[in-house]
Design an enzyme around this catalytic site. Structure first.
Site, PDB file in Angstrom:
ATOM      1  CB  SER A   1       4.016   6.841  -4.238  1.00  0.00           C
ATOM      2  OG  SER A   1       2.641   7.106  -4.248  1.00  0.00           O
ATOM      3  CD  GLU A   2       1.974  14.096  -0.935  1.00  0.00           C
ATOM      4  OE1 GLU A   2       2.108  15.055  -0.161  1.00  0.00           O
ATOM      5  OE2 GLU A   2       1.369  14.170  -2.026  1.00  0.00           O
TER       6      GLU A   2
ATOM      7  CD  GLU B   1       0.728  -3.099  -9.261  1.00  0.00           C
ATOM      8  OE1 GLU B   1       0.136  -3.140  -8.168  1.00  0.00           O
ATOM      9  OE2 GLU B   1       0.336  -2.399 -10.229  1.00  0.00           O
TER      10      GLU B   1
ATOM     11  CB  ALA C   1       1.325  -9.183  -4.651  1.00  0.00           C
ATOM     12  N   GLY C   2       2.664  -6.521  -2.816  1.00  0.00           N
ATOM     13  CA  GLY C   2       3.377  -6.213  -1.589  1.00  0.00           C
ATOM     14  C   GLY C   2       4.772  -5.696  -1.872  1.00  0.00           C
TER      15      GLY C   2
ATOM     16  CE  LYS D   1      -1.484  -6.568  -7.458  1.00  0.00           C
ATOM     17  NZ  LYS D   1      -0.335  -5.726  -7.127  1.00  0.00           N
TER      18      LYS D   1
ATOM     19  CG  ASP E   1      -2.025  -1.055   1.106  1.00  0.00           C
ATOM     20  OD1 ASP E   1      -2.398  -1.405  -0.028  1.00  0.00           O
ATOM     21  OD2 ASP E   1      -2.485  -1.533   2.164  1.00  0.00           O
TER      22      ASP E   1
END
Length: 230
Positions: free
Chosen positions: A175-176, A115, A117-118, A37, A12
């Site tokens: 990423s902010e 992409e 995962a985690g 993914k 996340d």
């Protein structure tokens, strides 16, 4: 077909946010893009649009592409191997590598984003991590990090293990993170320790265009270069 593995320093932290922005930026330039993914957990079939593959499908403007983007989808918001086990499945690295290689073998797009995962060291199967999948595929890595307190340590650790396994890092995207220290300040701090890979700052804003990242992925010809072509 050009390919990148989108990896994260954790869970996340914005991998899909970055991937979607890159997809949109390159599509505006006329590039044909696809995303893959291989496994996703925390997938709600009753609300697929909010899932990672759902968001990627929206960025691609292909709402019916969920199965193609993520063939292995599990409900529980757990590590993929645990989520799969709850549904009676056992994930294997060979199967995940095979799924990715099958997609890589179809050169129908200019760029394919795969992409994970985690995070880089997050379990994918009972005995393999994202890093094991990355090594098996041997693709350039787009590393996505957050901007939270402690992220510099996580980025440097991820870079160390990625490079120790012989993989190259195309770029780092910070990423902010919400309620985090200043994004620019955190980026400058990281740059003091990491100077090899380009560093791009990505505000958590749907209007972020990923232009700088698109330039790195598919450099545009200069006027002089374009003149030589014509």
């Amino acid at each position: 077909m050009k390919s990148l593995f989108v990896a994260g320093t954790g869970t996340d932290i914005g991998k899909t946010h970055v991937a979607c922005a890159l997809i949109r930026a390159l599509r505006l330039r006329g590039q044909s893009i696809d995303a893959f993914k291989p496994v996703v957990s925390g997938f709600d079939p009753d609300d697929p649009d909010v899932s990672d593959p759902g968001r990627l499908a929206q960025a691609l403007d292909e709402p019916g592409a969920l199965h193609r983007i993520s063939p292995r989808r599990y409900r529980a918001p757990l590590a993929p191997n645990l989520a799969a086990a709850l549904e009676g499945d056992v994930l294997s690295l060979d199967d995940l590598v095979g799924d990715c290689q099958d997609r890589l073998a179809r050169p129908d797009r200019d760029l394919l984003l795969i992409e994970g995962a985690g995070g880089v060291m997050s379990p994918m199967t009972d005995t393999a991590t994202n890093l094991d999948l990355m090594v098996a595929l041997n693709l350039p890595v787009l590393l996505v990090a957050g901007s939270y307190l402690g992220t510099v340590s996580h980025v440097l650790t991820a870079l160390e293990v990625i490079r120790s396994r012989g993989l190259s890092v195309t770029a780092i995207v910070m990423s902010e993170s919400l309620a985090a220290p200043d994004l620019g300040q955190t980026g400058r701090m990281l740059r003091g320790f990491e100077t090899r890979a380009p560093l791009i700052l990505a505000p958590r804003d749907t209007s972020w265009s990923a232009t700088e990242l698109a330039d790195l992925t598919f450099p545009q010809a200069t006027k002089d270069e374009a003149a030589k072509v014509h």
